[in-house]
Structure formats: C-alpha cells, structure tokens
Design a protein around this motif. Structure first.
Motif, PDB file in Angstrom:
ATOM      1  N   ALA A   1     -33.474  62.307  27.800  1.00 25.47           N
ATOM      2  CA  ALA A   1     -34.520  62.932  28.627  1.00 25.47           C
ATOM      3  C   ALA A   1     -35.250  63.978  27.797  1.00 25.47           C
ATOM      4  CB  ALA A   1     -33.896  63.554  29.876  1.00 25.47           C
ATOM      5  N   PRO A   2     -35.976  63.543  26.770  1.00 27.74           N
ATOM      6  CA  PRO A   2     -36.638  64.490  25.862  1.00 27.74           C
ATOM      7  C   PRO A   2     -37.712  65.343  26.529  1.00 27.74           C
ATOM      8  CG  PRO A   2     -37.371  62.225  25.456  1.00 27.74           C
ATOM      9  CD  PRO A   2     -36.207  62.141  26.390  1.00 27.74           C
ATOM     10  N   GLU A   3     -38.096  64.980  27.758  1.00 28.09           N
ATOM     11  CA  GLU A   3     -39.100  65.773  28.477  1.00 28.09           C
ATOM     12  C   GLU A   3     -38.506  67.057  29.062  1.00 28.09           C
ATOM     13  OE1 GLU A   3     -37.839  62.546  31.511  1.00 28.09           O
ATOM     14  OE2 GLU A   3     -37.707  62.965  29.373  1.00 28.09           O
ATOM     15  N   ILE A   4     -37.183  67.203  28.975  1.00 34.78           N
ATOM     16  CA  ILE A   4     -36.509  68.404  29.481  1.00 34.78           C
ATOM     17  C   ILE A   4     -36.499  69.488  28.393  1.00 34.78           C
ATOM     18  CG2 ILE A   4     -34.380  69.358  30.434  1.00 34.78           C
ATOM     19  CD1 ILE A   4     -35.757  67.361  32.254  1.00 34.78           C
ATOM     20  N   ASN A   5     -37.002  70.656  28.747  1.00 31.45           N
ATOM     21  CA  ASN A   5     -37.043  71.799  27.828  1.00 31.45           C
ATOM     22  C   ASN A   5     -35.988  72.821  28.245  1.00 31.45           C
ATOM     23  OD1 ASN A   5     -37.786  73.807  26.007  1.00 31.45           O
ATOM     24  ND2 ASN A   5     -39.470  74.543  27.280  1.00 31.45           N
ATOM     25  N   ILE A   6     -34.909  72.934  27.466  1.00 29.42           N
ATOM     26  CA  ILE A   6     -33.826  73.864  27.783  1.00 29.42           C
ATOM     27  C   ILE A   6     -34.243  75.284  27.393  1.00 29.42           C
ATOM     28  CG2 ILE A   6     -31.401  74.461  27.426  1.00 29.42           C
ATOM     29  CD1 ILE A   6     -31.810  71.805  28.805  1.00 29.42           C
ATOM     30  N   LEU A   7     -34.368  76.153  28.397  1.00 30.47           N
ATOM     31  CA  LEU A   7     -34.818  77.530  28.165  1.00 30.47           C
ATOM     32  C   LEU A   7     -33.682  78.471  27.794  1.00 30.47           C
ATOM     33  CD1 LEU A   7     -37.295  77.938  31.178  1.00 30.47           C
ATOM     34  CD2 LEU A   7     -37.831  77.290  28.814  1.00 30.47           C
ATOM     35  N   GLY A   8     -32.459  78.096  28.158  1.00 30.16           N
ATOM     36  CA  GLY A   8     -31.335  78.975  27.842  1.00 30.16           C
ATOM     37  C   GLY A   8     -30.035  78.449  28.408  1.00 30.16           C
ATOM     38  N   GLU A   9     -28.934  79.123  28.045  1.00 26.78           N
ATOM     39  CA  GLU A   9     -27.606  78.745  28.490  1.00 26.78           C
ATOM     40  C   GLU A   9     -26.860  79.974  28.996  1.00 26.78           C
ATOM     41  OE1 GLU A   9     -25.479  76.778  25.374  1.00 26.78           O
ATOM     42  OE2 GLU A   9     -27.153  75.456  24.843  1.00 26.78           O
ATOM     43  N   ALA A  10     -25.863  79.734  29.854  1.00 28.43           N
ATOM     44  CA  ALA A  10     -25.007  80.809  30.352  1.00 28.43           C
ATOM     45  C   ALA A  10     -23.597  80.257  30.527  1.00 28.43           C
ATOM     46  CB  ALA A  10     -25.537  81.358  31.672  1.00 28.43           C
ATOM     47  N   ASP A  11     -22.603  81.160  30.467  1.00 29.98           N
ATOM     48  CA  ASP A  11     -21.212  80.715  30.539  1.00 29.98           C
ATOM     49  C   ASP A  11     -20.414  81.394  31.651  1.00 29.98           C
ATOM     50  OD1 ASP A  11     -20.971  83.253  29.536  1.00 29.98           O
ATOM     51  OD2 ASP A  11     -19.960  82.686  27.670  1.00 29.98           O
ATOM     52  N   SER A  12     -21.107  82.041  32.588  1.00 28.54           N
ATOM     53  CA  SER A  12     -20.405  82.739  33.664  1.00 28.54           C
ATOM     54  C   SER A  12     -21.313  82.870  34.885  1.00 28.54           C
ATOM     55  CB  SER A  12     -19.970  84.129  33.209  1.00 28.54           C
ATOM     56  OG  SER A  12     -21.104  84.961  32.989  1.00 28.54           O
TER      57      SER A  12
END
Length: 253
Positions: free
Chosen positions: A25-36
């Motif tokens: 799904a290359p149209e998805i732009n991941i803006l960030g990650e979180a772990d909690s």
C-alpha cells in the motif's frame, strides 16, 4: 497520499507493518510511530491522521484506553481505526459486532489491501464514532452477550438492538435482516458470517437460507415438510437435516 500512524509496543512489529505498507500500500504515508498509550494519544493529537493502526495490548494499557480517552476529551475520533491484534476471541467478536476493521497478526497482505481499499472509499467518517462507542461499551462489559450490532449498509453504518431482529435471510451473497418494526436491511455479507456472530445470542440456523431469533419463535409445525412461524407471522421452512437440532433447542427453551 493517505496519512497514517503506527501504535504498537513491539518495535519489530512496527517495522514489519511499515515494510508491508511500503510494499502493498505505497499510497500510505506513515507520519510517525508510538509504543504506548501516552505516546499514542500524543501522536494522534499532533497529526490527526486518516488511519491509526492500533495494537490492543501495550505496556501501559490498551488501544481501547487510547480511544476512550480521546473520545472523552474530544467527543469524537476523526481517524479511521484499524486494530492490529493477535487472535483474541473476545476482542475480535467485539470488533465484528461493532463493524470495525481489524487485522490479525501475522498480517495477510490481501486482508491489509482490502482494508485500505475500504478506507479509500469512505467519504464520511461520522458513522465510525458510533461504532467506536459501541465497541467501548461492549469491551467494558467483558461479556459475550452484546445488546447491539452495527450493520454497514450502502448509506452508512447503523446500530440495531439484537433483540429487535426477528430473522436473517440469505439473498445470494447478501443477508437481509428482518426487524420487529417491519424494517428490512440488506447487508453485503453472507448468512454464514452472521450465523457465527449471533449463534451465542439466541439465534439458530434452521435452513440454508434462514437464521432465526429463537426468542421470536411462535410455533414449530411438523407437517408440510416442517416450518416455523415467527412473531411477525411469517412462515420459515426448516430443512430436513436441521429438524432434529431445532427440536432439541426448543426442548431447552
């Protein structure tokens, strides 16, 4: 591009999801990650993404805690929530009753692409807040006996009382719900899916094409091949191989 964030306390799983999205799904732009829970709430508030890929269990709480706190603070959640979880029977049942999207670990690429396609076709996200509220209500009870079900129709998602369903009827690959107020709703899912979902809620499959609410059963007539009369006075046939099972169930009522 469709904006998204990843919330999962496992770094390797977040990397795996990022790689799968890049590939399928290359149209998805991941803006960030979180772990909690804490960092997840902050991430959603900062970016207001189109999609939140949300794990259930985290070190400081759960994905449900994130939704509950955001819902309490803002009164709504504008992002589309996609739960990513291991096979937890109760949670998955709650997702299905609430008509919310979920992906099972390990994630199947086709299921991932199917969820993305569905989200791309959504123009109005307002219905999802009702389903999130229903999910939180069901999760808080910690019981398999749910009172409402969310049904996704061509014009949006609607909530119905399960006790108001008289019967479900198979129409090709669709399911037609028949309610006490004579309302009918056609859903683009098979009767088998609703048989699995409602079998613990007092529903019984009595025919290839019919699933009935036993609480709305008036009579079982053995003549003329066998049929039941429901509370709306509609006669529903009973298949030959279901007769013995139906008589056993009626005997326990």
């Amino acid at each position: 591009m469709i904006t998204a964030v990843l919330i999962d306390d496992d770094h390797n799983l977040r990397n795996g999801m990022r790689a799968m999205l890049a590939l399928y799904a290359p149209e998805i732009n991941i803006l960030g990650e979180a772990d909690s829970v804490k960092t997840g709430i902050k991430l959603i508030e900062e970016h207001n993404p189109k999609i939140v890929f949300l794990d259930i269990m985290m070190n400081d709480g759960s994905g449900f805690d994130i939704l509950e706190r955001l819902n309490k603070k803002y009164g709504k959640i504008s992002s589309h929530i996609v739960f990513v979880t291991a096979h937890e029977k109760f949670a998955i049942k709650a997702f299905r009753f609430s008509a919310l999207d979920f992906l099972l670990k390990p994630i199947d690429p086709e299921e991932l692409q199917g969820v993305i396609r569905k989200i791309k076709n959504i123009t109005d996200n307002s219905s999802e807040n009702k389903t999130i509220e229903l999910l939180l209500e069901n999760i808080s009870k910690k019981a398999d006996s749910f009172k409402k079900i969310a049904l996704s129709t061509s014009d949006g998602i609607h909530l119905f009382e399960i006790k108001d369903i008289i019967r479900c009827e198979s129409v090709d690959n669709y399911t037609k719900f028949h309610f006490k107020n004579h309302k009918t709703v056609l859903i683009s899912k098979t009767l088998k899916e609703y048989e699995e979902l409602l079998s613990d809620q007092g529903f019984e499959r009595i025919h290839q094409s019919h699933l009935i609410n036993l609480n709305e059963l008036k009579s079982y007539i053995k003549k003329d091949g066998g049929f039941v009369i429901m509370s709306d006075n509609v006669q529903v046939p009973v298949s030959q191989r279901k007769k013995e099972r139906l008589q056993e169930v009626i005997g326990r009522l």
